[in-house]
Design a protein around this motif. Structure first.
Motif, PDB file in Angstrom:
ATOM      1  N   ALA A  74       5.353  -0.657   8.500  1.00  0.00           N
ATOM      2  CA  ALA A  74       5.499  -0.336   7.075  1.00  0.00           C
ATOM      3  C   ALA A  74       5.828   1.138   6.886  1.00  0.00           C
ATOM      4  CB  ALA A  74       4.219  -0.692   6.312  1.00  0.00           C
ATOM      5  N   ASP A  75       5.195   1.992   7.676  1.00  0.00           N
ATOM      6  CA  ASP A  75       5.441   3.435   7.597  1.00  0.00           C
ATOM      7  C   ASP A  75       6.896   3.748   7.956  1.00  0.00           C
ATOM      8  OD1 ASP A  75       4.342   6.142   7.233  1.00  0.00           O
ATOM      9  OD2 ASP A  75       4.766   6.384   9.363  1.00  0.00           O
ATOM     10  N   ILE A  76       7.386   3.123   9.027  1.00  0.00           N
ATOM     11  CA  ILE A  76       8.768   3.353   9.462  1.00  0.00           C
ATOM     12  C   ILE A  76       9.755   2.843   8.414  1.00  0.00           C
ATOM     13  CG2 ILE A  76      10.499   2.687  11.181  1.00  0.00           C
ATOM     14  CD1 ILE A  76       8.130   2.568  13.224  1.00  0.00           C
ATOM     15  N   ILE A  77       9.520   1.636   7.916  1.00  0.00           N
ATOM     16  CA  ILE A  77      10.409   1.059   6.902  1.00  0.00           C
ATOM     17  C   ILE A  77      10.415   1.918   5.651  1.00  0.00           C
ATOM     18  CG2 ILE A  77      10.707  -0.880   5.303  1.00  0.00           C
ATOM     19  CD1 ILE A  77       9.776  -2.730   7.560  1.00  0.00           C
ATOM     20  N   TYR A  78       9.226   2.275   5.177  1.00  0.00           N
ATOM     21  CA  TYR A  78       9.134   3.029   3.924  1.00  0.00           C
ATOM     22  C   TYR A  78       9.909   4.348   4.001  1.00  0.00           C
ATOM     23  CZ  TYR A  78       7.423   5.550  -0.058  1.00  0.00           C
ATOM     24  OH  TYR A  78       7.381   6.260  -1.228  1.00  0.00           O
ATOM     25  N   HIS A  79       9.710   5.086   5.061  1.00  0.00           N
ATOM     26  CA  HIS A  79      10.338   6.411   5.155  1.00  0.00           C
ATOM     27  C   HIS A  79      11.843   6.332   5.413  1.00  0.00           C
ATOM     28  CE1 HIS A  79       6.817   8.869   4.577  1.00  0.00           C
ATOM     29  NE2 HIS A  79       6.145   8.105   5.408  1.00  0.00           N
ATOM     30  N   ASN A  80      12.301   5.253   6.017  1.00  0.00           N
ATOM     31  CA  ASN A  80      13.742   5.085   6.219  1.00  0.00           C
ATOM     32  C   ASN A  80      14.428   4.522   4.987  1.00  0.00           C
ATOM     33  OD1 ASN A  80      14.840   5.616   9.144  1.00  0.00           O
ATOM     34  ND2 ASN A  80      12.779   4.813   9.410  1.00  0.00           N
ATOM     35  N   ALA A  81      13.671   3.814   4.157  1.00  0.00           N
ATOM     36  CA  ALA A  81      14.249   3.184   2.965  1.00  0.00           C
ATOM     37  C   ALA A  81      14.262   4.104   1.750  1.00  0.00           C
ATOM     38  CB  ALA A  81      13.489   1.900   2.631  1.00  0.00           C
ATOM     39  N   VAL A  82      13.591   5.237   1.839  1.00  0.00           N
ATOM     40  CA  VAL A  82      13.565   6.180   0.713  1.00  0.00           C
ATOM     41  C   VAL A  82      14.993   6.626   0.379  1.00  0.00           C
ATOM     42  CG1 VAL A  82      12.895   8.524   0.029  1.00  0.00           C
ATOM     43  CG2 VAL A  82      11.233   7.020   1.133  1.00  0.00           C
ATOM     44  N   GLU A  83      15.309   6.621  -0.917  1.00  0.00           N
ATOM     45  CA  GLU A  83      16.645   7.049  -1.344  1.00  0.00           C
ATOM     46  C   GLU A  83      16.807   8.552  -1.126  1.00  0.00           C
ATOM     47  OE1 GLU A  83      18.220   5.344  -5.097  1.00  0.00           O
ATOM     48  OE2 GLU A  83      16.265   4.346  -5.220  1.00  0.00           O
ATOM     49  N   ARG A  84      17.910   8.934  -0.480  1.00  0.00           N
ATOM     50  CA  ARG A  84      18.210  10.336  -0.227  1.00  0.00           C
ATOM     51  C   ARG A  84      19.654  10.608  -0.626  1.00  0.00           C
ATOM     52  NH1 ARG A  84      13.882  11.604   3.354  1.00  0.00           N
ATOM     53  NH2 ARG A  84      13.162   9.766   4.498  1.00  0.00           N
ATOM     54  N   LYS A  85      19.898  11.773  -1.140  1.00  0.00           N
ATOM     55  CA  LYS A  85      21.226  12.124  -1.623  1.00  0.00           C
ATOM     56  C   LYS A  85      22.235  12.156  -0.466  1.00  0.00           C
ATOM     57  CE  LYS A  85      23.559  15.529  -4.573  1.00  0.00           C
ATOM     58  NZ  LYS A  85      24.017  14.520  -5.538  1.00  0.00           N
ATOM     59  N   ASN A  86      23.392  11.517  -0.678  1.00  0.00           N
ATOM     60  CA  ASN A  86      24.495  11.508   0.287  1.00  0.00           C
ATOM     61  C   ASN A  86      24.119  10.954   1.655  1.00  0.00           C
ATOM     62  OD1 ASN A  86      26.159  12.782  -1.664  1.00  0.00           O
ATOM     63  ND2 ASN A  86      25.361  14.793  -1.049  1.00  0.00           N
ATOM     64  N   LEU A  87      23.146  10.043   1.679  1.00  0.00           N
ATOM     65  CA  LEU A  87      22.677   9.511   2.957  1.00  0.00           C
ATOM     66  C   LEU A  87      22.196   8.082   2.770  1.00  0.00           C
ATOM     67  CD1 LEU A  87      20.329  11.402   5.403  1.00  0.00           C
ATOM     68  CD2 LEU A  87      19.861   9.037   4.793  1.00  0.00           C
ATOM     69  N   ASN A  88      22.559   7.208   3.679  1.00  0.00           N
ATOM     70  CA  ASN A  88      22.077   5.829   3.640  1.00  0.00           C
ATOM     71  C   ASN A  88      21.777   5.340   5.050  1.00  0.00           C
ATOM     72  OD1 ASN A  88      21.466   3.262   2.525  1.00  0.00           O
ATOM     73  ND2 ASN A  88      23.458   2.504   3.153  1.00  0.00           N
TER      74      ASN A  88
ATOM     75  N   LYS B 178       0.830  -1.208   0.000  1.00  0.00           N
ATOM     76  CA  LYS B 178       0.000   0.000   0.000  1.00  0.00           C
ATOM     77  C   LYS B 178       0.862   1.254   0.000  1.00  0.00           C
ATOM     78  CE  LYS B 178      -3.699  -2.254   2.636  1.00  0.00           C
ATOM     79  NZ  LYS B 178      -4.361  -2.326   3.950  1.00  0.00           N
ATOM     80  N   LYS B 179       1.942   1.239   0.798  1.00  0.00           N
ATOM     81  CA  LYS B 179       2.831   2.401   0.878  1.00  0.00           C
ATOM     82  C   LYS B 179       3.432   2.728  -0.487  1.00  0.00           C
ATOM     83  CE  LYS B 179       2.830   3.859   5.116  1.00  0.00           C
ATOM     84  NZ  LYS B 179       2.448   5.266   5.410  1.00  0.00           N
ATOM     85  N   TYR B 180       3.962   1.716  -1.150  1.00  0.00           N
ATOM     86  CA  TYR B 180       4.604   1.956  -2.442  1.00  0.00           C
ATOM     87  C   TYR B 180       3.575   2.305  -3.518  1.00  0.00           C
ATOM     88  CZ  TYR B 180       9.194   0.697  -0.712  1.00  0.00           C
ATOM     89  OH  TYR B 180      10.385   0.704  -0.029  1.00  0.00           O
ATOM     90  N   ALA B 181       2.397   1.694  -3.439  1.00  0.00           N
ATOM     91  CA  ALA B 181       1.341   2.019  -4.409  1.00  0.00           C
ATOM     92  C   ALA B 181       0.900   3.471  -4.251  1.00  0.00           C
ATOM     93  CB  ALA B 181       0.152   1.079  -4.225  1.00  0.00           C
ATOM     94  N   GLU B 182       0.780   3.914  -3.006  1.00  0.00           N
ATOM     95  CA  GLU B 182       0.369   5.305  -2.741  1.00  0.00           C
ATOM     96  C   GLU B 182       1.391   6.299  -3.275  1.00  0.00           C
ATOM     97  OE1 GLU B 182      -0.109   5.250   1.471  1.00  0.00           O
ATOM     98  OE2 GLU B 182      -2.106   4.327   1.400  1.00  0.00           O
ATOM     99  N   ASP B 183       2.648   5.862  -3.398  1.00  0.00           N
ATOM    100  CA  ASP B 183       3.704   6.743  -3.894  1.00  0.00           C
ATOM    101  C   ASP B 183       3.887   6.622  -5.407  1.00  0.00           C
ATOM    102  OD1 ASP B 183       5.646   8.699  -3.538  1.00  0.00           O
ATOM    103  OD2 ASP B 183       7.258   7.242  -3.288  1.00  0.00           O
TER     104      ASP B 183
END
Length: 230
Positions: free
Chosen positions: A207-221, A21-26
């Motif tokens: 799922a909310d926690i995983i999704y927001h932490n797994a989002v690709e961000r520049k110069n950050l992992n 659902k999280k990825y579909a919403e995005d």
């Protein structure tokens, strides 16, 4: 070819369905992978759009996994996000676990993660982008009573995850590990009664926690997050 593709294993219920659902919403085209087609159809009906595909697969079978990912690539495009979520657990004293139970936990939890990841790495490396999310559980961090082989499979998954992080550290591919405690899902059916699952975490929250932490961000992992019950 669709724009963004997220593949989620074990998508028929629980955390897999919540992540879908999280990825579909995005705006992702979500590929729902699992052993039971009826459950995948149920998840698909809960999604906010029609951008999804269903694939019945046993992730412990290298051949089945290869066939499914070839199908995805040829008909949809290369995978942007892989969520290794499929998992099973049988709990008892170490000497009581059947041979079948041992094989299932090692084959699905560990080998399934490896086989699915192998299918996306070549394309992700070629594009130097992508995200691999490994849903490990706190059973990959510490041994637990009656969970000897389940923990063994998850410790193995953790080793694979941590090695991937090192292998890919010179790339822009994001590898994220989630170590969470018990959730209120079908995983515990036949193991815990209602009173025992009442205090477990909500898969939508995880799922909310995983999704927001797994989002690709520049110069950050973010390599890993540990999520535990109160």
């Amino acid at each position: 070819m669709v724009k963004k593709i997220a593949v989620i294993t074990g998508a028929g219920s629980g955390l897999g369905a919540s992540l879908a659902k999280k990825y579909a919403e995005d705006g992702y085209h979500v590929c729902l992978l699992g052993r039971t087609e009826d459950k995948l159809v149920r998840t698909a009906k809960s999604l906010p759009n029609k951008a999804h595909s269903i694939f019945s697969v046993d992730v412990s079978s290298k051949r089945e996994v290869s066939d499914v990912f070839t199908n995805i690539k040829e008909n949809l495009g290369s995978v942007d996000v892989l969520v290794n979520n499929a998992g099973v657990g049988m709990f008892d004293a170490a000497e009581n676990l059947s041979e079948e139970a041992v094989h299932q936990m090692i084959d699905i939890n560990l080998k399934g993660t490896i086989f699915c990841t192998q299918e996306v790495l070549t394309d992700m490396k070629a594009k130097n982008t992508g995200s691999i999310v490994n849903v490990v559980s706190t059973a990959g961090l510490e041994g637990k009573k009656t969970e000897s082989v389940y923990c063994a499979s998850k410790f193995g998954m953790r080793g694979f995850h941590e090695s991937l992080v090192v292998e890919l550290q010179e790339t822009d591919i994001h590898v994220f590990g989630a170590y969470m405690g018990g959730m209120k899902t079908e995983f515990w059916d036949g193991i815990f009664d209602v009173s025992q699952t009442a205090g477990l975490m909500d898969p939508d929250d995880i799922a909310d926690i995983i999704y927001h932490n797994a989002v690709e961000r520049k110069n950050l992992n973010v390599e890993q997050v540990v999520i535990k019950n109160h």
